[in-house]
Scaffold this active site. Structure first.
Site, mmCIF file in Angstrom:
data_model
loop_
_atom_site.group_PDB
_atom_site.id
_atom_site.type_symbol
_atom_site.label_atom_id
_atom_site.label_comp_id
_atom_site.label_asym_id
_atom_site.label_seq_id
_atom_site.Cartn_x
_atom_site.Cartn_y
_atom_site.Cartn_z
ATOM 1 N N ASP A 71 31.499 -20.302 0.741
ATOM 2 C CA ASP A 71 32.379 -21.462 0.639
ATOM 3 C C ASP A 71 32.887 -21.690 -0.792
ATOM 4 O OD1 ASP A 71 33.734 -23.282 2.220
ATOM 5 O OD2 ASP A 71 32.243 -24.869 1.986
ATOM 6 N N ASP B 153 27.570 -24.734 1.658
ATOM 7 C CA ASP B 153 28.032 -25.848 2.483
ATOM 8 C C ASP B 153 27.147 -25.983 3.719
ATOM 9 O OD1 ASP B 153 29.359 -27.852 3.790
ATOM 10 O OD2 ASP B 153 31.166 -26.671 4.254
ATOM 11 N N ARG C 226 38.092 -30.728 0.856
ATOM 12 C CA ARG C 226 39.283 -31.526 0.519
ATOM 13 C C ARG C 226 38.931 -32.638 -0.462
ATOM 14 N NH1 ARG C 226 40.166 -32.771 6.809
ATOM 15 N NH2 ARG C 226 39.117 -30.751 6.870
ATOM 16 N N LYS D 250 25.621 -28.960 9.597
ATOM 17 C CA LYS D 250 26.135 -27.899 10.456
ATOM 18 C C LYS D 250 25.024 -27.361 11.353
ATOM 19 C CE LYS D 250 29.598 -25.953 7.253
ATOM 20 N NZ LYS D 250 30.789 -26.149 8.085
ATOM 21 N N GLU E 1 34.157 -31.541 3.090
ATOM 22 C CA GLU E 1 33.911 -31.811 1.665
ATOM 23 C C GLU E 1 34.887 -31.088 0.748
ATOM 24 O OE1 GLU E 1 32.518 -29.478 3.296
ATOM 25 O OE2 GLU E 1 32.736 -27.816 1.893
HETATM 26 N N1 BES Z 1 33.562 -24.750 4.644
HETATM 27 C C1 BES Z 1 33.951 -25.328 5.869
HETATM 28 C C2 BES Z 1 35.052 -24.522 6.557
HETATM 29 C C3 BES Z 1 34.654 -23.170 7.047
HETATM 30 C C4 BES Z 1 34.159 -22.984 8.325
HETATM 31 C C5 BES Z 1 34.832 -22.071 6.241
HETATM 32 C C6 BES Z 1 33.831 -21.730 8.768
HETATM 33 C C7 BES Z 1 34.496 -20.827 6.680
HETATM 34 C C8 BES Z 1 34.004 -20.654 7.955
HETATM 35 C C9 BES Z 1 34.479 -26.729 5.660
HETATM 36 O O1 BES Z 1 33.911 -27.424 4.628
HETATM 37 C C10 BES Z 1 34.168 -27.468 6.924
HETATM 38 O O2 BES Z 1 33.032 -27.586 7.232
HETATM 39 N N2 BES Z 1 35.198 -27.921 7.609
HETATM 40 C C11 BES Z 1 35.016 -28.590 8.848
HETATM 41 C C12 BES Z 1 36.052 -29.665 8.929
HETATM 42 C C13 BES Z 1 35.805 -30.647 10.041
HETATM 43 C C14 BES Z 1 34.582 -31.467 9.734
HETATM 44 C C15 BES Z 1 37.022 -31.516 10.168
HETATM 45 C C16 BES Z 1 35.182 -27.593 9.983
HETATM 46 O O3 BES Z 1 35.995 -26.678 9.854
HETATM 47 O O4 BES Z 1 34.457 -27.711 10.949
HETATM 48 ZN ZN ZN Z 2 32.119 -28.395 5.170
HETATM 49 ZN ZN ZN Z 3 33.188 -26.228 3.080
#
Ligand code: BES
Ligand code: ZN
Ligand code: ZN
Length: 494
Positions: A285, A267, A348, A274, A346
């Protein structure tokens, strides 16, 4: 490595390091366990001279005659609980290995806070096997390191009458630990190796010897069949997405479970890229997907009398000229449209198609496992899985399974007011809120839209699937969280 079970006393086993436990005291251990060890004056004297107090996971490795004795601290008597048994066995096994010995003998402790001998035996076997886990596939290990390995573990029950139950429990623990190790291997594996097609091949490899049905729908067909959530995420990647169904269907199944796993093999965030700090960790992920494979495998090996359908969406989330962009609108498998505000949300999107697909099995229970939100780490830290469901009974069952396995869950609400935050001007729903509020819950609310009508629970494992800190039975890296929890849940389902 097989674990042997015997009845009698630890010092009656001829080979291996003899392991005892100690309750913590001020200046020396308050008490040794089992009780026959406490009555051994010479042993107490030997330990008293070493400065050992019995703090949690403190060790003393001591020569006695021509044998070695290892004492491991359990902490204070008032804090005793089953998880201390897992830690005890793990610390013992790792210490013995680090000292270049090959075998150890563990007592099946009988203190009441631990529970039945069956539970303790399972916890000890799990703890030892999970503690000894290493990921060494990709690294040249020096010979003296490689030679350090445990060949034999003996568990000793005091009463012959407990032997059969302990043996059964250890058989179960071996299956579960093997499944957790597989899950850890998949998660620790880097994303250039563990690609969506690699995950599909793994599912086939799990299915074959166990005669499970494995179906893989490749990217091209996902597009034709309307899996818009998965396709939206996958279209930016050169590796084709895979939709994987691993189905364990015993003849006399009493109940049925569908398990949905988030399988993002990497991811990057996609166009909503990111930051680079720790981005390498985003290979984990796909921890939900890996757990689903491990759970189905363990359920089949244990011949649980329930049907378990694992449903995994495997893809990368990368930016490219073909990647989806903020503002794009997807049509998911359910027919509902989603405005993609942030391509990093992504998980969800892919899960919405998995959950909708699960409906065709009419399961008694659907659980999804997903490293879904960074907000879950903010809210709960590394100690709890985020649980979201409106089903009180299911919540209670999962909570109970969590207490037993120490894969503890903490429930967050799915009140309908939160849905306001996901209203879109141009689609049925948007994938994130821009308010910065309730990041974990709004992700849960998003999923709920697609789990309509299902008895469903969501487990956010973002903060529990990976550990930067070495723990007794969880070496740094992939945890393999979820396998023990769900097996416990399914075993107890009535
Ligand atoms: N895979 C990430 C969530 C994550 C973050 C898992 C850190 C493990 C460690 C997920 O896909 C994500 O990026 N979520 C975003 C959501 C936001 C854009 C609303 C997040 O948590 O920042
Ligand atoms: Zn993500
Ligand atoms: Zn993710």
């Amino acid at each position: 490595m097989r674990i042997t079970v015997r009845s009698g006393r630890v010092d009656q086993v001829r080979e291996g390091v003899q392991v005892y436990a100690a309750l913590e005291g001020e200046r020396r251990p308050e008490r040794l366990l089992p009780s026959y060890a406490a009555r051994d004056r010479a042993l107490s004297r030997l330990i008293a001279g070493s400065g050992f107090r019995g703090a949690p996971n403190e060790t003393a490795f001591l020569p006695r005659g021509n044998r070695w004795v290892l004492v491991v601290g359990l902490g204070k008597a008032k804090d005793l609980a089953l998880d201390k048994a897992r830690q005890f066995a793990a610390t013992a096994a790792r210490t013995v290995r680090a000292r270049a010995h090959r075998s150890l003998i563990l007592p099946v402790l009988r203190e009441p806070p631990f529970g039945s001998p069956e539970r303790v035996a399972q916890a000890l076997a799990e703890g030892a096997l999970l503690g000894l886990y290493r990921y060494s596939k990709l690294k040249e290990v020096p010979k003296h390191e490689r030679d350090r390995r445990i060949d034999a573990i003996t568990l000793v029950v005091e009463r012959a009458g407990d032997f059969a139950a302990a043996r059964r429990a250890v058989d179960k623990a071996e299956v579960v630990a093997e499944a957790v190790s597989l899950v850890r291997d998949l998660i620790n594996g880097p994303s250039n190796i563990v690609t969506p097609t690699y995950l599909a091949d793994q599912a086939r490899a799990i299915a074959k010897p166990l005669r499970l049905k494995c179906t893989v729908i490749p990217f091209a067909r996902l597009k034709r069949m309307g899996f818009g959530g998965i396709v939206g995420v996958a279209q930016g990647s050169a590796h084709p997405a895979q939709f994987i169904i691993l189905d364990y269907r015993p003849a006399r199944a009493k109940h049925s479970f569908a398990l949905c796993g988030k399988g993002i093999t990497f991811d990057s965030g996609g166009i909503s890229l990111k930051p680079s700090l720790k981005m390498e960790e985003m290979k984990y992920d796909m921890s939900g997907a890996a757990a689903v494979f491990g759970i189905v495998k363990a359920a089949a090996m244990l011949k649980l009398p329930v049907r378990v359908v694992g449903i995994v969406a495997a893809t990368e989330n990368l930016p490219s000229g073909t990647a989806q962009k903020p503002g794009d609108v997807l049509k998911t498998l359910s027919g509902k449209t989603v405005e993609v505000i942030n391509t990093d949300a992504e998980g969800r999107l892919v899960l919405s198609d998995c959950l909708h697909y699960a409906k065709r099995y009419k399961p008694d229970c659907v659980v999804d496992l997903a490293t879904l939100t960074g907000a879950c780490r903010v809210a709960l830290g590394a100690e709890a899985i985020g649980l979201m469901t409106k089903d009180e009974r299911l919540a209670a069952r999962i909570n109970q399974a969590g207490k037993i396995t120490h894969e503890r869950v903490w429930r967050l609400p799915l009140w309908d007011e939160y849905a306001e935050l996901l209203k879109s001007d141009i689609a049925d729903i948007k994938n994130v809120t821009d308010t910065g509020q309730a990041g974990t819950i709004t992700a849960g609310k998003f999923l709920e839209t697609f789990a309509e009508g299902l008895p469903w629970a969501h487990l956010d494992i973002a903060s529990t699937a990976w550990t930067d800190k070495d723990k007794p039975y969880v070496p740094k890296g992939a945890v393999g969280v979820g396998v023990r929890l769900l097996i416990e849940l399914m075993e107890r389902w009535k």
